[in-house]
Design an enzyme around this catalytic site. Structure first.
Site, PDB file in Angstrom:
ATOM      1  N   LYS A   1       0.825  -1.209   0.000  1.00  0.00           N
ATOM      2  CA  LYS A   1       0.000   0.000   0.000  1.00  0.00           C
ATOM      3  C   LYS A   1       0.863   1.264   0.000  1.00  0.00           C
ATOM      4  O   LYS A   1       0.364   2.353  -0.295  1.00  0.00           O
ATOM      5  CB  LYS A   1      -0.976   0.007   1.178  1.00  0.00           C
ATOM      6  N   ASP A   2       2.166   1.152   0.335  1.00  0.00           N
ATOM      7  CA  ASP A   2       3.068   2.308   0.303  1.00  0.00           C
ATOM      8  C   ASP A   2       3.635   2.580  -1.087  1.00  0.00           C
ATOM      9  O   ASP A   2       4.220   3.645  -1.317  1.00  0.00           O
ATOM     10  CB  ASP A   2       4.256   2.091   1.260  1.00  0.00           C
TER      11      ASP A   2
ATOM     12  N   ARG B   1      -8.223   8.246   4.346  1.00  0.00           N
ATOM     13  CA  ARG B   1      -9.223   7.223   4.005  1.00  0.00           C
ATOM     14  C   ARG B   1      -9.955   6.756   5.262  1.00  0.00           C
ATOM     15  O   ARG B   1     -11.188   6.658   5.284  1.00  0.00           O
ATOM     16  CB  ARG B   1      -8.530   6.037   3.314  1.00  0.00           C
ATOM     17  N   ARG B   2      -9.201   6.466   6.322  1.00  0.00           N
ATOM     18  CA  ARG B   2      -9.830   6.020   7.562  1.00  0.00           C
ATOM     19  C   ARG B   2     -10.615   7.148   8.218  1.00  0.00           C
ATOM     20  O   ARG B   2     -11.697   6.913   8.764  1.00  0.00           O
ATOM     21  CB  ARG B   2      -8.757   5.482   8.524  1.00  0.00           C
TER      22      ARG B   2
ATOM     23  N   ARG C   1       1.002  10.084  13.883  1.00  0.00           N
ATOM     24  CA  ARG C   1       2.077   9.415  13.153  1.00  0.00           C
ATOM     25  C   ARG C   1       2.771   8.474  14.116  1.00  0.00           C
ATOM     26  O   ARG C   1       2.469   8.422  15.299  1.00  0.00           O
ATOM     27  CB  ARG C   1       3.097  10.430  12.625  1.00  0.00           C
TER      28      ARG C   1
ATOM     29  N   ARG D   1       1.520   4.304  18.500  1.00  0.00           N
ATOM     30  CA  ARG D   1       0.091   4.611  18.385  1.00  0.00           C
ATOM     31  C   ARG D   1      -0.720   3.883  19.461  1.00  0.00           C
ATOM     32  O   ARG D   1      -1.628   4.464  20.061  1.00  0.00           O
ATOM     33  CB  ARG D   1      -0.405   4.244  16.983  1.00  0.00           C
TER      34      ARG D   1
ATOM     35  N   CYS E   1      -1.339   7.196  -2.234  1.00  0.00           N
ATOM     36  CA  CYS E   1      -1.656   6.241  -1.173  1.00  0.00           C
ATOM     37  C   CYS E   1      -2.293   6.901   0.040  1.00  0.00           C
ATOM     38  O   CYS E   1      -2.859   6.229   0.897  1.00  0.00           O
ATOM     39  CB  CYS E   1      -0.412   5.460  -0.752  1.00  0.00           C
TER      40      CYS E   1
END
Length: 309
Positions: free
Chosen positions: A83-84, A129-130, A147, A153, A240
């Protein structure tokens, strides 16, 4: 297949997540080829910058330093989270293998499921997106941009700074942190990022021996699914970090693809699906993306570009 050559040098980011998934690839490749693989740690722009990905370019910030090492010959191949990867081709670089992907879904990590979080709960994510899809599900939430690696996180939840965070389920699996998961989002709730849960093996395009060797761990169904997903992203000309979700899976020899573009406020969404033969994955993704554009996806993404950061 054994050989007297030295160990293959695998370029990887240095985070726990990256080295763990690169180690899994190294083990699988060694098992199938008999070759020894050694990990070479590389620091990327995405690792050293504290800015949000959308502010430092999004696509490519975790990738370019590894590609530089490939082209210079310092490493033989590199492993990325798919996805990166930018969707466009990279000069001199071959996408040699995409192993079978892990669970592509997103996961909520916190003390409760999304529906049970208190009104105004603080939920952390660094993904537009989230953000958009969370707001579509719970407009009352306070979404906090974050980040850092998964441990950083998750610590924000255990320290009480946040009520929950959203992370990729596959990554949590790889680093053994599933105990923190309170809910896994099905694709009808939250569509994953294109290629989420999959890994990409890149090497120099002129190393045809290596391209052939790395193909030992390529998985055709995964490649078809992520090709369809990433083609949607490419045709939409979105990076992305764009609020674009996609999910493709093969069922009974047919590839089923769903994609959406969601407004920052979660109130506006364009969501479409299509099915076709896995061998026509790129065509399937292109056709679905054009249908999204016909319904105004470009205008919706244009409005997002104008949002203050």
């Amino acid at each position: 297949m054994s050989t007297a050559r030295g160990p293959l040098r695998l370029g990887t980011r240095k985070s726990l997540m990256a080295t763990t998934q690169s180690g899994l690839v190294a083990d699988a490749l060694s098992q199938r080829t008999g070759l020894t693989v050694e990990l070479v740690g590389v620091t990327t722009q995405g690792d050293v910058s504290k800015a949000l990905l959308a502010q430092i370019g999004g696509t490519g910030v975790f990738v370019n330093a590894l590609r530089d090492r490939l082209l210079s010959g310092e490493v033989d191949f590199a492993v990325h989270s798919l996805k990166d990867l930018p969707t466009g081709p990279a000069e001199g670089i071959a996408l040699a293998a995409i192993p079978a992907r892990d669970d592509p879904r997103d996961a909520l990590c916190g003390p409760a499921k999304l529906a049970d979080l208190p009104r105004g709960a603080r939920v952390g994510t660094g993904s537009p997106r989230r953000v958009a899809q969370l707001r579509a599900l719970r407009p009352d939430l306070s979404i906090v941009p974050i980040r850092g690696n998964a441990d950083t996180r998750l610590r924000k939840v255990s320290d009480g700074e946040l009520d929950a965070v959203v992370l990729a389920y596959a990554g949590l699996t790889r680093i053994g942190r599933l105990a923190e998961v309170s809910e896994v989002f099905e694709p009808d709730q939250m569509l994953p990022a294109p290629g989420q849960g999959a890994l990409a093996l890149e090497c120099r395009a002129d190393r045809t021996d290596l391209v052939e060797l790395l193909a030992a761990v390529d998985d055709a169904p995964t490649r078809a699914a992520v090709t369809a997903e990433r083609t949607v992203l490419a045709v939409l000309e979105a990076g992305c970090s764009a609020p674009v979700g996609t999910y493709a899976a093969e069922v009974e020899q047919k590839l089923h693809l769903t994609a959406n573009v969601v407004g920052t406020d979660g109130a506006r969404q364009i969501r479409l699906s299509a099915s076709g033969h896995p061998e026509k994955a790129e065509e399937l993704g292109r056709d679905l993306a054009r249908r999204l554009l016909d319904q105004g996806a470009d205008q919706l993404m244009g409005e997002l570009d104008d949002e203050p950061r």
